[in-house]
Motif scaffolding. Sequence first.
Motif, PDB file in Angstrom:
ATOM      1  N   LEU A 156       0.873  -1.172   0.000  1.00 47.14           N
ATOM      2  CA  LEU A 156       0.000   0.000   0.000  1.00 47.14           C
ATOM      3  C   LEU A 156       0.906   1.215   0.000  1.00 47.14           C
ATOM      4  O   LEU A 156       1.607   1.476   0.983  1.00 47.14           O
ATOM      5  CB  LEU A 156      -0.900   0.019   1.241  1.00 47.14           C
ATOM      6  CG  LEU A 156      -1.616  -1.278   1.619  1.00 47.14           C
ATOM      7  CD1 LEU A 156      -2.489  -1.050   2.848  1.00 47.14           C
ATOM      8  CD2 LEU A 156      -2.443  -1.784   0.456  1.00 47.14           C
ATOM      9  N   ALA A 157       0.931   1.967  -1.095  1.00 52.74           N
ATOM     10  CA  ALA A 157       1.910   3.041  -1.252  1.00 52.74           C
ATOM     11  C   ALA A 157       1.229   4.395  -1.381  1.00 52.74           C
ATOM     12  O   ALA A 157       0.248   4.546  -2.116  1.00 52.74           O
ATOM     13  CB  ALA A 157       2.793   2.788  -2.470  1.00 52.74           C
ATOM     14  N   ALA A 158       1.767   5.387  -0.679  1.00 52.55           N
ATOM     15  CA  ALA A 158       1.316   6.772  -0.787  1.00 52.55           C
ATOM     16  C   ALA A 158       2.450   7.602  -1.367  1.00 52.55           C
ATOM     17  O   ALA A 158       3.599   7.518  -0.905  1.00 52.55           O
ATOM     18  CB  ALA A 158       0.913   7.313   0.578  1.00 52.55           C
ATOM     19  N   THR A 159       2.152   8.393  -2.380  1.00 46.89           N
ATOM     20  CA  THR A 159       3.182   9.183  -3.059  1.00 46.89           C
ATOM     21  C   THR A 159       3.411  10.538  -2.418  1.00 46.89           C
ATOM     22  O   THR A 159       4.324  11.261  -2.816  1.00 46.89           O
ATOM     23  CB  THR A 159       2.795   9.410  -4.526  1.00 46.89           C
ATOM     24  OG1 THR A 159       1.653  10.279  -4.581  1.00 46.89           O
ATOM     25  CG2 THR A 159       2.493   8.097  -5.229  1.00 46.89           C
ATOM     26  N   ALA A 160       2.575  10.948  -1.449  1.00 43.71           N
ATOM     27  CA  ALA A 160       2.601  12.287  -0.837  1.00 43.71           C
ATOM     28  C   ALA A 160       2.282  13.366  -1.860  1.00 43.71           C
ATOM     29  O   ALA A 160       2.562  14.542  -1.643  1.00 43.71           O
ATOM     30  CB  ALA A 160       3.942  12.560  -0.157  1.00 43.71           C
ATOM     31  N   GLY A 161       1.715  12.943  -2.982  1.00 42.61           N
ATOM     32  CA  GLY A 161       1.290  13.910  -3.992  1.00 42.61           C
ATOM     33  C   GLY A 161       2.413  14.554  -4.766  1.00 42.61           C
ATOM     34  O   GLY A 161       2.177  15.477  -5.557  1.00 42.61           O
ATOM     35  N   ASN A 162       3.646  14.078  -4.586  1.00 40.59           N
ATOM     36  CA  ASN A 162       4.767  14.752  -5.253  1.00 40.59           C
ATOM     37  C   ASN A 162       5.598  13.830  -6.137  1.00 40.59           C
ATOM     38  O   ASN A 162       6.708  14.186  -6.523  1.00 40.59           O
ATOM     39  CB  ASN A 162       5.675  15.415  -4.213  1.00 40.59           C
ATOM     40  CG  ASN A 162       6.223  14.428  -3.183  1.00 40.59           C
ATOM     41  OD1 ASN A 162       6.095  13.224  -3.340  1.00 40.59           O
ATOM     42  ND2 ASN A 162       6.825  14.950  -2.127  1.00 40.59           N
ATOM     43  N   MET A 215      -2.496   6.179   9.839  1.00 41.93           N
ATOM     44  CA  MET A 215      -2.696   5.317  11.002  1.00 41.93           C
ATOM     45  C   MET A 215      -3.458   4.061  10.612  1.00 41.93           C
ATOM     46  O   MET A 215      -3.114   2.944  11.036  1.00 41.93           O
ATOM     47  CB  MET A 215      -3.443   6.099  12.086  1.00 41.93           C
ATOM     48  CG  MET A 215      -3.396   5.456  13.464  1.00 41.93           C
ATOM     49  SD  MET A 215      -1.732   5.328  14.147  1.00 41.93           S
ATOM     50  CE  MET A 215      -1.559   3.560  14.305  1.00 41.93           C
ATOM     51  N   GLU A 216      -4.481   4.205   9.784  1.00 41.03           N
ATOM     52  CA  GLU A 216      -5.252   3.040   9.349  1.00 41.03           C
ATOM     53  C   GLU A 216      -4.406   2.135   8.459  1.00 41.03           C
ATOM     54  O   GLU A 216      -4.494   0.905   8.541  1.00 41.03           O
ATOM     55  CB  GLU A 216      -6.513   3.495   8.608  1.00 41.03           C
ATOM     56  CG  GLU A 216      -7.548   4.156   9.496  1.00 41.03           C
ATOM     57  CD  GLU A 216      -7.966   3.249  10.643  1.00 41.03           C
ATOM     58  OE1 GLU A 216      -8.244   2.059  10.400  1.00 41.03           O
ATOM     59  OE2 GLU A 216      -7.985   3.722  11.793  1.00 41.03           O
ATOM     60  N   ALA A 217      -3.584   2.739   7.600  1.00 43.18           N
ATOM     61  CA  ALA A 217      -2.705   1.935   6.743  1.00 43.18           C
ATOM     62  C   ALA A 217      -1.713   1.144   7.589  1.00 43.18           C
ATOM     63  O   ALA A 217      -1.437  -0.033   7.326  1.00 43.18           O
ATOM     64  CB  ALA A 217      -1.973   2.836   5.754  1.00 43.18           C
ATOM     65  N   ALA A 218      -1.166   1.782   8.633  1.00 40.58           N
ATOM     66  CA  ALA A 218      -0.224   1.075   9.512  1.00 40.58           C
ATOM     67  C   ALA A 218      -0.908  -0.082  10.231  1.00 40.58           C
ATOM     68  O   ALA A 218      -0.320  -1.153  10.401  1.00 40.58           O
ATOM     69  CB  ALA A 218       0.385   2.055  10.513  1.00 40.58           C
ATOM     70  N   ARG A 219      -2.158   0.120  10.648  1.00 43.04           N
ATOM     71  CA  ARG A 219      -2.884  -0.950  11.344  1.00 43.04           C
ATOM     72  C   ARG A 219      -3.156  -2.133  10.415  1.00 43.04           C
ATOM     73  O   ARG A 219      -3.240  -3.273  10.875  1.00 43.04           O
ATOM     74  CB  ARG A 219      -4.204  -0.406  11.899  1.00 43.04           C
ATOM     75  CG  ARG A 219      -4.052   0.527  13.089  1.00 43.04           C
ATOM     76  CD  ARG A 219      -5.382   0.742  13.787  1.00 43.04           C
ATOM     77  NE  ARG A 219      -5.267   1.646  14.921  1.00 43.04           N
ATOM     78  CZ  ARG A 219      -5.658   2.908  14.917  1.00 43.04           C
ATOM     79  NH1 ARG A 219      -6.233   3.422  13.837  1.00 43.04           N
ATOM     80  NH2 ARG A 219      -5.531   3.661  15.993  1.00 43.04           N
ATOM     81  N   ARG A 220      -3.302  -1.866   9.128  1.00 40.07           N
ATOM     82  CA  ARG A 220      -3.548  -2.951   8.175  1.00 40.07           C
ATOM     83  C   ARG A 220      -2.274  -3.687   7.809  1.00 40.07           C
ATOM     84  O   ARG A 220      -2.321  -4.762   7.214  1.00 40.07           O
ATOM     85  CB  ARG A 220      -4.174  -2.391   6.894  1.00 40.07           C
ATOM     86  CG  ARG A 220      -5.601  -1.891   7.058  1.00 40.07           C
ATOM     87  CD  ARG A 220      -6.163  -1.486   5.717  1.00 40.07           C
ATOM     88  NE  ARG A 220      -7.587  -1.173   5.812  1.00 40.07           N
ATOM     89  CZ  ARG A 220      -8.427  -1.245   4.798  1.00 40.07           C
ATOM     90  NH1 ARG A 220      -7.999  -1.627   3.605  1.00 40.07           N
ATOM     91  NH2 ARG A 220      -9.695  -0.945   4.962  1.00 40.07           N
TER      92      ARG A 220
END
Length: 405
Positions: free
Chosen positions: A270-276, A295-300
């Motif tokens: 599950l990857a987030a680009t931080a929009g940049n 926080m929800e991503a970390a819990r998953r």
Amino acid sequence: MKRKKILFVAEAVTLAHVGRPISLAQTLDPRLFDVHFACTEGYDFCFKGSGFSRWHIDSIPSKQFLDALASGKPVYEEATLAAYVEDDLRLLKLVQPDLVLGDFRLSLSVSARLAQLPYVALTNAYWSPYVRQRYTVPNIPLTKVLPVKVANLLFRMARPLAFAAHAVPLNRVRRHYGLPSLGGDLRRVYTDADHTLYADIPELFPAHDLPASHTYLGPVIWSPPVETPDWWGKLPQGKPVVYLTLGSSGQGQLLPRVLEALAPLPITVLAATAGNVALDAVPPNALVAPFLPGMEAARRADLVICNGGSPTSQQALMAGVPLIGIASNLDQFLNMAGIVGVGAGTVLRADRFDPLALRRAVTILLHDAAATDTAREIATLFATYPAKARLTAVLTELLRTSPAP
């Protein structure tokens, strides 16, 4: 107690310095505190549903901040900090707060004192002069031309002189306004305030001879209020989940390489680009969005990979999940030193990024029961440091004992 006006000031050079004070401001009881918030433009999405009274204040661009870190040069020039002081004073005159709390707004060391206002600084314990550190050379030009072992040795020898050079601009501004020097230790510059709050716990970063004006607040957890992507409720089953975000502090360019390195592993990323970061291709085992509820991503997740900074690493540990920090700047290396020291994670160098080393670290940590147990123990410790109650106690006492301006 009469309802008091609290002004939060964020030095918005990274998203973390905006998110942390937002998280704290949201914990305050509106029956006791009238909350105002100041930062530069471009962060409107962070304030969704906050209800704060908001004010504009200038900050240097994030790129300028990150370029200074990468070059090893002082982040602020004397002229910049002097302009900040004048901007602060304008803001303080408009808002007329009873107390001001700043996150990395170093100029408040001057302006709050000139305005005779109680000043609280939010920082991390690893920047405290009361916390012993073994420094690791960050990604600076020195590491581009020398082996890391040699660069480390030279950096540790030169570090006191470098810290002194970084302290010069604020000391000159303080002298201009008739305030005493803070000396040649950058850590004093970062922690100077009437009261200093550490967004950490002592079990990770123990202090010695800590004065009463320094308090461990506990972890400050914050995620941007964003919509979840369409795939959020449809994660593949039966594979370990890795939450990946390299944040807004300079490692974004590594994200495609990290995703490529993780592609051969039997995991779901599950990857987030931080929009940049623009991705030309997404591996089959990855699900990507500009932002995710951290926080929800970390819990998953079974494992978190981040840049080693405190915001995401605290989310991982709050969820009881070990982490890998791909560190670049000194702040990240200092934060990861505490986490690695207790056995809850691993640090890799961004300037020596090795796909094989990352895959090896992921495989080891996903099967390391001791690391997971340690992360869960830290989560239990985190729960004993309720930031809301501790912040309210500090503010109440400081307002009670500070003379009216």
